[in-house]
Write an enzyme that holds these catalytic residues in place. Structure first.
Site, mmCIF file in Angstrom:
data_model
loop_
_atom_site.group_PDB
_atom_site.id
_atom_site.type_symbol
_atom_site.label_atom_id
_atom_site.label_comp_id
_atom_site.label_asym_id
_atom_site.label_seq_id
_atom_site.Cartn_x
_atom_site.Cartn_y
_atom_site.Cartn_z
ATOM 1 N N ASP A 1 0.872 -0.175 5.012
ATOM 2 C CA ASP A 1 -0.144 0.413 4.121
ATOM 3 C C ASP A 1 -0.674 1.677 4.792
ATOM 4 O O ASP A 1 -0.373 1.949 5.961
ATOM 5 C CB ASP A 1 -1.294 -0.576 3.879
ATOM 6 N N SER A 2 -1.489 2.417 4.066
ATOM 7 C CA SER A 2 -2.095 3.606 4.666
ATOM 8 C C SER A 2 -3.179 3.230 5.689
ATOM 9 O O SER A 2 -3.537 4.047 6.527
ATOM 10 C CB SER A 2 -2.711 4.481 3.571
ATOM 11 N N GLU B 1 -12.745 1.660 4.510
ATOM 12 C CA GLU B 1 -12.332 2.086 5.850
ATOM 13 C C GLU B 1 -13.540 2.310 6.764
ATOM 14 O O GLU B 1 -13.407 2.300 7.977
ATOM 15 C CB GLU B 1 -11.488 3.372 5.773
ATOM 16 N N CYS C 1 0.932 -1.658 -0.395
ATOM 17 C CA CYS C 1 0.195 -0.463 -0.808
ATOM 18 C C CYS C 1 0.532 -0.211 -2.271
ATOM 19 O O CYS C 1 1.699 0.043 -2.620
ATOM 20 C CB CYS C 1 0.632 0.721 0.063
ATOM 21 N N TYR D 1 -3.930 7.875 0.941
ATOM 22 C CA TYR D 1 -2.718 8.300 0.249
ATOM 23 C C TYR D 1 -3.011 8.572 -1.232
ATOM 24 O O TYR D 1 -2.391 9.414 -1.852
ATOM 25 C CB TYR D 1 -1.669 7.184 0.311
ATOM 26 N N GLY D 2 -3.933 7.770 -1.768
ATOM 27 C CA GLY D 2 -4.106 7.703 -3.214
ATOM 28 C C GLY D 2 -4.557 8.973 -3.909
ATOM 29 O O GLY D 2 -4.459 9.096 -5.128
ATOM 30 N N CYS E 1 -5.162 -1.683 -5.792
ATOM 31 C CA CYS E 1 -5.041 -1.021 -4.492
ATOM 32 C C CYS E 1 -5.372 -2.107 -3.480
ATOM 33 O O CYS E 1 -6.374 -2.828 -3.648
ATOM 34 C CB CYS E 1 -6.045 0.121 -4.395
ATOM 35 N N THR E 2 -4.561 -2.226 -2.448
ATOM 36 C CA THR E 2 -4.761 -3.350 -1.523
ATOM 37 C C THR E 2 -6.045 -3.244 -0.702
ATOM 38 O O THR E 2 -6.447 -4.214 -0.063
ATOM 39 C CB THR E 2 -3.548 -3.497 -0.582
ATOM 40 N N HIS E 3 -6.679 -2.089 -0.714
ATOM 41 C CA HIS E 3 -7.988 -2.000 -0.055
ATOM 42 C C HIS E 3 -9.068 -2.728 -0.865
ATOM 43 O O HIS E 3 -10.065 -3.185 -0.306
ATOM 44 C CB HIS E 3 -8.435 -0.540 0.085
HETATM 45 N N1 DGL Z 1 -4.174 0.584 0.054
HETATM 46 C C1 DGL Z 1 -3.443 1.560 -0.668
HETATM 47 C C2 DGL Z 1 -3.127 1.160 -2.058
HETATM 48 O O1 DGL Z 1 -2.885 -0.015 -2.249
HETATM 49 C C3 DGL Z 1 -3.694 3.011 -0.452
HETATM 50 C C4 DGL Z 1 -5.066 3.500 -0.384
HETATM 51 C C5 DGL Z 1 -5.116 4.968 -0.052
HETATM 52 O O2 DGL Z 1 -4.711 5.324 1.048
HETATM 53 O O3 DGL Z 1 -5.541 5.728 -0.912
HETATM 54 O O4 DGL Z 1 -3.065 1.919 -2.965
#
Ligand code: DGL
Length: 271
Positions: free
Chosen positions: A10-11, A152, A73, A42-43, A186-188
């Site tokens: 993941d990021s 984060e 991710c 990343y998003g 999003c996994t976050h």
């Molecule tokens: N956790 C990631 C996702 O599932 C990326 C979050 C990010 O870096 O924007 O989309």
């Protein structure tokens, strides 16, 4: 039987939602976790840049001798779509398919919401697959770009006032839509699970993309007789591309275990 580790990528912290579930359902597996913390989020980047970064990270995991890469991710899974893992020597799995299937089994009224990064929502990945599998489904997506930086920075407790205000604003996108199921795509975002659950009066089925991806990985390995069956608890090695202290602290808080093995990598060397 296959004793090689599972690679998870993941990021940043988000993929730990998959690791937490993997530790619960496959405790004997070794895991190599890669968090590209030096280049998140990343998003909000373009698909070209996301692809470039993701390929570097996946190549790193491949070189660690993993048996499967779990792309934990939503953004990377969405940007690559069906091309995820093409050119990779080991199988790759993303989060979109298992998560959509879980959401479709959960909904009673056929009205689903998605919260995810801007790149994921723009890709239409979840919506396309959900509508393919369930024609007539009503689908509403909402990008929540502030969630990743909040998570984060450790703003994810259920009573965190700043995160609550931001979430309240984002979730108003679903007012009047009568959804009964909300995909945390999003996994976050599952780190905000309790906060979102409370804010929506515990009325929605919340679908955790990290958890569903882990369940998908278990199924994949089981069907191919690729579980490790080592007879003892597996280890997790973590790699990040920025300083390790914040990652280790928040990771411990979320996973409920010490992150003993965290190594910082030089991004330049990934290229
Ligand atoms: N956790 C990631 C996702 O599932 C990326 C979050 C990010 O870096 O924007 O989309």
């Amino acid at each position: 039987m296959d004793k090689r580790p599972i690679g998870v990528f993941d990021s940043g912290l988000g993929g730990l939602t998959a690791v937490r579930e993997l530790r619960r359902i496959l405790p004997e597996e070794n895991i190599v976790y890669f968090g590209d913390t030096g280049r998140l989020p990343y998003g909000s980047r373009s698909p070209e840049v996301i692809r470039e970064y993701a390929l570097e990270c996946m190549r790193f995991l491949e070189n660690q001798g993993v048996k499967l890469i779990l792309v934990a991710c939503g953004t990377v899974s969405s940007v690559f779509g069906s091309e995820l893992g093409s050119g990779c020597a080991v199988p790759c799995m993303g989060v979109v398919e298992p998560t959509v299937k879980a959401a479709l089994s959960a909904t009673k009224n056929g009205k689903i919401g998605l919260i995810a990064t801007a790149a994921t929502v723009a890709s239409g990945s979840y919506e396309k697959l959900a509508k393919e599998l369930f024609p007539g489904l009503e689908f509403t997506g909402k990008a929540c770009p502030l969630f990743v930086p909040l998570v984060e920075n450790g703003y994810f407790a259920a009573d965190n006032e700043v995160a609550r205000l931001v979430a309240k604003d984002y979730l108003s996108a679903f007012d009047g839509k009568n959804i009964d199921t909300l995909i945390l795509g999003c996994t976050h975002y599952p780190l905000l699970y309790n906060l979102i659950d409370r804010l929506t009066d515990y009325k929605l089925n919340l679908i955790d993309a990290g958890k569903e991806a882990a369940l998908g990985a278990k199924d994949f390995l089981e069907k191919r007789d690729m579980l490790s069956e080592r007879g003892e608890k597996g280890e997790v090695r973590f790699f990040v591309t920025d300083k390790v202290d914040g990652f280790s602290r928040l990771g411990r808080e979320f996973l409920g275990e010490e992150l003993e093995n965290v190594t910082r990598l030089d991004i330049e060397k990934l290229k």
